[in-house]
Design an enzyme around this catalytic site. Structure first.
Site, PDB file in Angstrom:
ATOM      1  N   ARG A   1       0.785  -1.238   0.000  1.00 22.88           N
ATOM      2  CA  ARG A   1       0.000   0.000   0.000  1.00 22.88           C
ATOM      3  C   ARG A   1       0.811   1.279   0.000  1.00 22.88           C
ATOM      4  O   ARG A   1       0.254   2.344  -0.241  1.00 22.88           O
ATOM      5  CB  ARG A   1      -0.958  -0.014   1.201  1.00 22.88           C
ATOM      6  CG  ARG A   1      -2.115  -0.990   1.012  1.00 22.88           C
ATOM      7  CD  ARG A   1      -2.883  -1.229   2.295  1.00 22.88           C
ATOM      8  NE  ARG A   1      -2.086  -2.054   3.184  1.00 22.88           N
ATOM      9  CZ  ARG A   1      -2.510  -2.546   4.350  1.00 22.88           C
ATOM     10  NH1 ARG A   1      -3.729  -2.259   4.770  1.00 22.88           N
ATOM     11  NH2 ARG A   1      -1.730  -3.297   5.095  1.00 22.88           N
TER      12      ARG A   1
ATOM     13  N   TYR B   1      -2.619 -18.207  13.500  1.00 26.73           N
ATOM     14  CA  TYR B   1      -3.813 -17.645  12.856  1.00 26.73           C
ATOM     15  C   TYR B   1      -4.955 -18.663  12.820  1.00 26.73           C
ATOM     16  O   TYR B   1      -6.126 -18.310  12.977  1.00 26.73           O
ATOM     17  CB  TYR B   1      -3.479 -17.169  11.439  1.00 26.73           C
ATOM     18  CG  TYR B   1      -2.631 -15.911  11.427  1.00 26.73           C
ATOM     19  CD1 TYR B   1      -3.230 -14.655  11.583  1.00 26.73           C
ATOM     20  CD2 TYR B   1      -1.260 -15.965  11.295  1.00 26.73           C
ATOM     21  CE1 TYR B   1      -2.467 -13.504  11.594  1.00 26.73           C
ATOM     22  CE2 TYR B   1      -0.486 -14.817  11.298  1.00 26.73           C
ATOM     23  CZ  TYR B   1      -1.093 -13.586  11.455  1.00 26.73           C
ATOM     24  OH  TYR B   1      -0.347 -12.442  11.471  1.00 26.73           O
TER      25      TYR B   1
HETATM   26  O1  CP3 Z   1       6.607  -9.158   0.547  1.00 25.17           O
HETATM   27  C1  CP3 Z   1       5.811  -9.012  -0.389  1.00 25.17           C
HETATM   28  O2  CP3 Z   1       5.758  -7.950  -1.071  1.00 25.17           O
HETATM   29  C2  CP3 Z   1       4.930 -10.193  -0.800  1.00 25.17           C
HETATM   30  C3  CP3 Z   1       3.607 -10.212  -0.320  1.00 25.17           C
HETATM   31  C4  CP3 Z   1       3.235 -10.636   1.095  1.00 25.17           C
HETATM   32  C5  CP3 Z   1       1.999 -10.245   1.666  1.00 25.17           C
HETATM   33  N1  CP3 Z   1       1.831 -10.884   2.857  1.00 25.17           N
HETATM   34  C6  CP3 Z   1       1.039  -9.339   1.023  1.00 25.17           C
HETATM   35  C7  CP3 Z   1       0.012  -8.700   1.854  1.00 25.17           C
HETATM   36  C8  CP3 Z   1       3.845 -11.476   2.017  1.00 25.17           C
HETATM   37  C9  CP3 Z   1       5.221 -12.128   1.933  1.00 25.17           C
HETATM   38  C10 CP3 Z   1       2.946 -11.634   3.117  1.00 25.17           C
HETATM   39  C11 CP3 Z   1       3.217 -12.509   4.265  1.00 25.17           C
HETATM   40  C12 CP3 Z   1       2.382 -12.419   5.475  1.00 25.17           C
HETATM   41  N2  CP3 Z   1       1.016 -12.274   5.550  1.00 25.17           N
HETATM   42  C13 CP3 Z   1       2.865 -12.590   6.790  1.00 25.17           C
HETATM   43  C14 CP3 Z   1       4.280 -12.903   7.155  1.00 25.17           C
HETATM   44  C15 CP3 Z   1       5.180 -11.755   6.957  1.00 25.17           C
HETATM   45  C16 CP3 Z   1       5.161 -10.723   8.027  1.00 25.17           C
HETATM   46  O3  CP3 Z   1       4.855  -9.577   7.735  1.00 25.17           O
HETATM   47  O4  CP3 Z   1       5.488 -11.086   9.171  1.00 25.17           O
HETATM   48  C17 CP3 Z   1       1.772 -12.479   7.665  1.00 25.17           C
HETATM   49  C18 CP3 Z   1       1.827 -12.560   9.179  1.00 25.17           C
HETATM   50  C19 CP3 Z   1       0.608 -12.303   6.878  1.00 25.17           C
HETATM   51  C20 CP3 Z   1      -0.806 -12.216   7.339  1.00 25.17           C
HETATM   52  C21 CP3 Z   1      -1.391 -10.938   6.893  1.00 25.17           C
HETATM   53  N3  CP3 Z   1      -1.830 -10.690   5.611  1.00 25.17           N
HETATM   54  C22 CP3 Z   1      -1.520  -9.744   7.634  1.00 25.17           C
HETATM   55  C23 CP3 Z   1      -1.172  -9.594   9.097  1.00 25.17           C
HETATM   56  C24 CP3 Z   1      -2.023  -8.771   6.764  1.00 25.17           C
HETATM   57  C25 CP3 Z   1      -2.188  -7.320   7.036  1.00 25.17           C
HETATM   58  C26 CP3 Z   1      -3.540  -6.844   7.223  1.00 25.17           C
HETATM   59  C27 CP3 Z   1      -3.573  -5.334   7.145  1.00 25.17           C
HETATM   60  O5  CP3 Z   1      -4.630  -4.840   6.876  1.00 25.17           O
HETATM   61  O6  CP3 Z   1      -2.530  -4.690   7.354  1.00 25.17           O
HETATM   62  C28 CP3 Z   1      -2.202  -9.377   5.512  1.00 25.17           C
HETATM   63  C29 CP3 Z   1      -2.712  -8.743   4.281  1.00 25.17           C
HETATM   64  C30 CP3 Z   1      -1.662  -8.402   3.281  1.00 25.17           C
HETATM   65  N4  CP3 Z   1      -0.778  -9.317   2.776  1.00 25.17           N
HETATM   66  C31 CP3 Z   1      -1.442  -7.142   2.660  1.00 25.17           C
HETATM   67  C32 CP3 Z   1      -0.390  -7.329   1.756  1.00 25.17           C
HETATM   68  C33 CP3 Z   1       0.191  -6.322   0.797  1.00 25.17           C
HETATM   69  C34 CP3 Z   1      -2.237  -5.887   2.883  1.00 25.17           C
HETATM   70  C35 CP3 Z   1      -3.543  -6.114   2.185  1.00 25.17           C
HETATM   71  C36 CP3 Z   1      -4.166  -4.907   1.601  1.00 25.17           C
HETATM   72  O7  CP3 Z   1      -3.784  -4.463   0.511  1.00 25.17           O
HETATM   73  O8  CP3 Z   1      -5.123  -4.434   2.233  1.00 25.17           O
END
Ligand code: CP3
Length: 361
Positions: free
Chosen positions: A33, A156
């Site tokens: 984002r 999770y």
């Molecule tokens: O690194 C990259 O660019 C690749 C994409 C990637 C995403 N999630 C995209 C994403 C990767 C590698 C992840 C891994 C992930 N997802 C982890 C492990 C990495 C870390 O950060 O510790 C975890 C714990 C998740 C679970 C998850 N998915 C969370 C906690 C969230 C955030 C929710 C929020 O609103 O902030 C997501 C959603 C997510 N995954 C987003 C992205 C870009 C945000 C979604 C959006 O656009 O609204």
């Protein structure tokens, strides 16, 4: 996969601890984002999951940061929670609250029902995205595939979403360790199948995110997280060294894994990713060249001005070299955890430039 050589193979060379002209750099959550073009694609797709489940859109957002910055690797745009989703838990996102499951794991019966998902039927959109991204990357840089660690996925799956204190998952591990191990066994088998499917579709390196291993006591970390990281590192096929792609390296990233670096270096993985609470020099001394190290700038450094970012990048590069017998080899530069939505793309540009300039051999 055809045997076209990569135009930029610094990242894969560094993971083999081979000499490179500059230290490679990529950033966890480099697609996201903080980029206006990501927000536009996401708005057009309607939702994060709609985007992640569409291979063309997943490819588009994977490539967005590479169009702006000379990053040395791409990372598949997806999420770690695709695996429990494919196991039938029903992943959804609530705006501002993060991920949730419709059917969290709560009982012995819930655990008994879990099975390794059929990769072709349930996760085809991920391997399709890998193939699409490889085609569009045209060998410019390697593509990283990834999975969550079994423990982090279990957090999770049992909490049903994010958690403050992980009370449900820790209580299950303490009250009923046998049930917890049954869950972790099937989840680790699913992780191995998932990473193997990504590798066969064309992922050239694989990373496991153990985001929540660091919330455990040392004895629980070894029993419920490290044991399964080791299982993955030992059982995951990497391909033949003399294949077109060579052996596919595995990186184990863990937030709060600083106390366990010696054990992680002996796990069978090729790389260990660390957060910013441990020094790269100390990490290099303690792992003694057994693995490549990835990290570890505090992501919050990106809120500082470019001159401060450059100074901290230089400090991290030099700290690594000091602990690694004066050599910069075997280091992949990264943040110590993922980027945040309110970070500045200009500051990311300053970071990437500083890594390449200050590490030029
Ligand atoms: O690194 C990259 O660019 C690749 C994409 C990637 C995403 N999630 C995209 C994403 C990767 C590698 C992840 C891994 C992930 N997802 C982890 C492990 C990495 C870390 O950060 O510790 C975890 C714990 C998740 C679970 C998850 N998915 C969370 C906690 C969230 C955030 C929710 C929020 O609103 O902030 C997501 C959603 C997510 N995954 C987003 C992205 C870009 C945000 C979604 C959006 O656009 O609204």
């Amino acid at each position: 996969m055809t045997a076209t050589p990569l135009k930029n193979d610094r990242f894969l060379r560094a993971l083999r601890r081979e000499p490179v002209d500059r230290t490679p750099v990529w950033l966890m959550r480099q697609a996201g984002r903080y980029l206006p073009e990501y927000r536009a694609t996401r708005a057009a797709a309607g939702s994060f999951l709609g985007m992640a489940k569409n291979p063309e859109l997943a490819c588009e957002v994977t490539l967005q940061p590479l169009r702006r910055f000379p990053l040395d690797a791409a990372i598949l745009f997806s999420d770690i929670l695709t695996v429990p989703d494919a196991m039938g838990l029903g992943l959804y996102f609530v705006e501002g609250e993060g991920p949730k499951f419709e059917r969290p794991v709560r009982t012995h019966e819930d655990i008994a029902r879990l099975a390794v998902p059929d990769m072709d039927r349930e996760l085809h959109y991920v391997t399709d995205a890998v193939r699409t991204i490889r085609r569009e990357l045209d060998n410019a840089v390697p593509l990283i595939g990834f999975s969550g660690s079994p423990w982090t996925l279990a957090c999770y799956m049992i909490e049903g979403g994010g958690s403050e204190n992980f009370s449900k998952v820790k209580a299950l591990a303490l009250n009923d360790p046998a049930a917890m191990h049954r869950l972790l066994e099937v989840v680790s088998d699913a992780v191995i199948a998932y990473l193997d499917a990504q590798r066969q579709a064309g992922a050239q390196a694989l990373q496991v995110f153990d985001t929540w291993g660091g919330v455990l006591s040392p004895s629980m970390y070894r029993e419920f997280s490290l044991r399964y990281l080791r299982k993955i590192a030992q059982a995951l096929p990497r391909g033949a060294a003399d294949s077109d792609e060579g052996r596919t390296p595995l990186i184990l990233f863990g937030k709060g894994n600083g106390a366990y670096l010696e054990e992680l270096a002996d796990s069978g993985a090729e790389g260990v990713g660390i957060d910013w609470t441990v020094g790269l020099g100390d990490a290099a001394r303690r792992t003694g060249g057994k693995v490549a190290l990835q990290g570890n700038l505090d992501p919050v450094t990106l809120y500082a001005q470019p001159d401060a970012i450059r100074r901290e990048v230089g400090r991290a590069l030099d700290d690594y070299a000091q602990g690694n017998g004066g050599s910069r080899e075997g280091h992949v530069f990264n943040l110590g955890h993922g980027m945040s939505p309110d970070m500045s793309p200009d500051h990311v540009a300053a970071l990437v430039a500083a890594v390449h300039e200050l590490s030029a051999r």
